[in-house]
Design an enzyme around this catalytic site. Structure first.
Site, mmCIF file in Angstrom:
data_model
loop_
_atom_site.group_PDB
_atom_site.id
_atom_site.type_symbol
_atom_site.label_atom_id
_atom_site.label_comp_id
_atom_site.label_asym_id
_atom_site.label_seq_id
_atom_site.Cartn_x
_atom_site.Cartn_y
_atom_site.Cartn_z
ATOM 1 N N CYS A 225 -62.544 99.896 76.752
ATOM 2 C CA CYS A 225 -61.470 100.001 75.760
ATOM 3 C C CYS A 225 -60.576 101.194 76.086
ATOM 4 O O CYS A 225 -59.349 101.142 76.017
ATOM 5 C CB CYS A 225 -62.042 100.188 74.357
ATOM 6 S SG CYS A 225 -63.222 98.947 73.837
ATOM 7 N N CYS B 193 -57.261 101.336 78.472
ATOM 8 C CA CYS B 193 -55.935 100.969 77.962
ATOM 9 C C CYS B 193 -55.548 101.800 76.744
ATOM 10 O O CYS B 193 -54.411 102.234 76.599
ATOM 11 C CB CYS B 193 -55.884 99.496 77.576
ATOM 12 S SG CYS B 193 -56.052 98.366 78.962
ATOM 13 N N CYS C 198 -58.655 90.827 73.618
ATOM 14 C CA CYS C 198 -58.714 91.930 74.565
ATOM 15 C C CYS C 198 -59.877 91.723 75.530
ATOM 16 O O CYS C 198 -59.740 91.879 76.735
ATOM 17 C CB CYS C 198 -58.941 93.248 73.821
ATOM 18 S SG CYS C 198 -57.561 94.399 73.934
ATOM 19 N N CYS D 294 -61.948 82.735 43.355
ATOM 20 C CA CYS D 294 -62.027 84.196 43.513
ATOM 21 C C CYS D 294 -61.478 84.872 42.264
ATOM 22 O O CYS D 294 -62.042 85.838 41.745
ATOM 23 C CB CYS D 294 -61.194 84.656 44.709
ATOM 24 S SG CYS D 294 -61.536 83.821 46.255
ATOM 25 N N HIS E 149 -62.715 88.169 40.084
ATOM 26 C CA HIS E 149 -62.122 89.418 40.554
ATOM 27 C C HIS E 149 -60.761 89.714 39.947
ATOM 28 O O HIS E 149 -60.242 90.809 40.109
ATOM 29 C CB HIS E 149 -62.042 89.412 42.078
ATOM 30 C CG HIS E 149 -63.410 89.378 42.721
ATOM 31 N ND1 HIS E 149 -64.259 90.451 42.652
ATOM 32 C CD2 HIS E 149 -64.081 88.406 43.381
ATOM 33 C CE1 HIS E 149 -65.397 90.144 43.272
ATOM 34 N NE2 HIS E 149 -65.318 88.899 43.715
ATOM 35 N N ARG F 286 -68.873 88.691 53.672
ATOM 36 C CA ARG F 286 -68.818 88.912 52.219
ATOM 37 C C ARG F 286 -68.191 87.715 51.512
ATOM 38 O O ARG F 286 -68.660 87.284 50.459
ATOM 39 C CB ARG F 286 -68.039 90.201 51.919
ATOM 40 C CG ARG F 286 -68.123 90.625 50.483
ATOM 41 C CD ARG F 286 -69.531 91.096 50.138
ATOM 42 N NE ARG F 286 -69.773 91.107 48.706
ATOM 43 C CZ ARG F 286 -70.189 90.047 48.002
ATOM 44 N NH1 ARG F 286 -70.375 88.891 48.595
ATOM 45 N NH2 ARG F 286 -70.399 90.143 46.715
ATOM 46 N N CYS G 294 -69.871 85.291 48.612
ATOM 47 C CA CYS G 294 -69.243 84.996 47.325
ATOM 48 C C CYS G 294 -69.150 83.483 47.107
ATOM 49 O O CYS G 294 -69.469 82.976 46.037
ATOM 50 C CB CYS G 294 -67.833 85.578 47.276
ATOM 51 S SG CYS G 294 -67.683 87.042 46.246
#
Lengths: 109, 285
Positions: B99, B102, B138, B201, B205, B242, B246
């Site tokens: 990594c 670059c 990458c 959701c 939330h 996650r 849920c």
């Protein structure tokens, strides 16, 4: 042998003589309990850190026996009185016989 | 007289019942290592219709959990960041590159700010990329290395390092231009009821943050703290994992980790946190 084991400690750089300081330690370790089974139903052998000690200038500060129920990456925070300048030495003992060490100097001032 | 006393008693009962079912955000400020100030509460972005103020999940956690995040030594998520710092310098793949060849050293922090603008539109690919997609591009295109498992520890640790480099910077994902279509799709998913429990959701939330969900506190479901070190898992957990948890809890069949649906949802959820500081790796229960 447990992989990726790395001890870390945090000790103040200096203290006044007689001061009580807080020390934090953590070692990254899977702490495999020996109670779990793998996907084939075979018992995964126990592999834990079983003892942790801290010494100051050759005097023992704490000596902890650790058991399989302690979770991953065991963390200890404790207090120590610093009578003089010197060095804290930390040692972790692995089930596989490995011993991991770290040390931190502390000055008076 | 007797009647009045009864009313007072009933009133007291009602108040205590409300108190027990409530888990409102605390009034607290987060400064990490006594240095990095984190915005955990700010005005909601304009596109949000039903919430005036956005809040980090940190404000919904208990005292001990919040304290763990104030100091990097106490934050177990930093173990993942440190592991990724070592990977950063390791050569991998046929091109013989790491990594750092670059993107410079960690200290130069050339990628600081990247986390805050992801997911974002990638012109060449013609789609919205998460930072994980970009990292794998990458690896496969520039390094000649194998792609990482989207939810594997290498990927999650590096993702945590990306958050760490951008920590304290405000989330600022673009939702207009070519990303708009994906954003709309993410919004639709956010407001669609899934599973046997028929929950979107938003039902938890948006409608019920600050209330209890069984023994846990419902937050606004912000993504600024991811990857998050979850104490219940004793490891860093990625955002898509996650999401999966849920949706599983609604008793639905979750989308796959790294799927276009979750990428769209990630963009939409990230846009709901625009203005909050990048906080990862955070500590949550």
């Amino acid at each position: 042998m447990a992989k990726g084991v790395k001890p870390r400690v945090k000790v103040p750089k200096s203290a006044a003589a007689g001061d009580v300081i807080t020390i934090k330690t953590l070692i990254s370790h899977p702490m495999e309990s020996g109670q779990r089974k793998d996907s084939d139903g075979n018992l995964i052998p126990r592999s834990i850190i079983n003892r942790f000690t801290c010494d100051f200038n050759g005097t023992n500060v704490i000596d902890v026996t650790m058991e399989p129920a302690i979770s991953t990456n065991p963390y200890f925070e404790f207090e120590a009185t610093v009578p003089e300048a010197g060095e804290f030495k930390f040692t972790w003992y692995d089930d596989d016989g490995s011993v991991y060490e770290d040390s931190k100097p502390i000055s008076i001032g | 007289m007797r009647f009045k006393a009864m009313t007072a008693f009933a009133g007291a009962l009602a108040i205590s019942a409300v108190g027990a079912a409530n888990a409102e955000p605390v009034d607290d400020e987060l400064v990490i290592n006594e240095d990095v100030e984190i915005v955990t509460k700010t005005d909601a972005p304009e596109h949000m219709e039903y919430i005036d103020e956005v809040m980090s999940g940190w404000l919904f956690r208990e005292d001990d959990t919040r304290d763990m995040q104030r100091d990097d030594f106490d934050n177990p998520g930093m173990l993942g960041v440190e592991a990724a710092m070592e990977t950063w310098d390791e050569v991998d793949g046929t091109a013989g590159k790491a990594c750092s060849d670059c993107h410079g050293t960690i200290d130069e922090a050339q990628l600081a700010g990247a986390r805050a603008v992801y997911p974002k539109w990638n012109e060449n690919a013609g789609e919205v990329w998460t930072i994980e997609t970009a990292m794998n591009a990458c690896r496969t295109e520039r390094m000649g290395a194998e792609a990482w498992d989207y939810n594997g520890s290498d990927m999650i640790n590096m993702s945590a390092l990306m958050s760490y480099l951008s920590r304290g910077m405000p989330m600022n994902v673009a939702i207009d231009g070519p990303a708009a279509e994906t954003w709309e799709k993410g919004k639709e998913i956010y407001y669609t009821r899934y599973g046997q429990l028929e929950l979107a959701c938003a039902n938890c939330h948006e409608d019920h943050y600050g209330d209890m969900i069984r023994a846990d506190h419902l937050s606004q479901g912000q993504s600024n703290g991811f990857p998050a070190y979850r104490l219940k898992d004793a490891k860093l957990v990625g955002l898509h994992n996650r999401f999966k948890g849920c949706i599983r809890d609604t008793r639905a069949e979750p989308f796959a980790i790294g799927s276009p649906e979750f990428v769209a949802l990630e963009l939409y959820v990230a846009s709901r946190g625009n203005g909050l500081s990048v906080e990862g790796p955070s500590v949550r229960n």
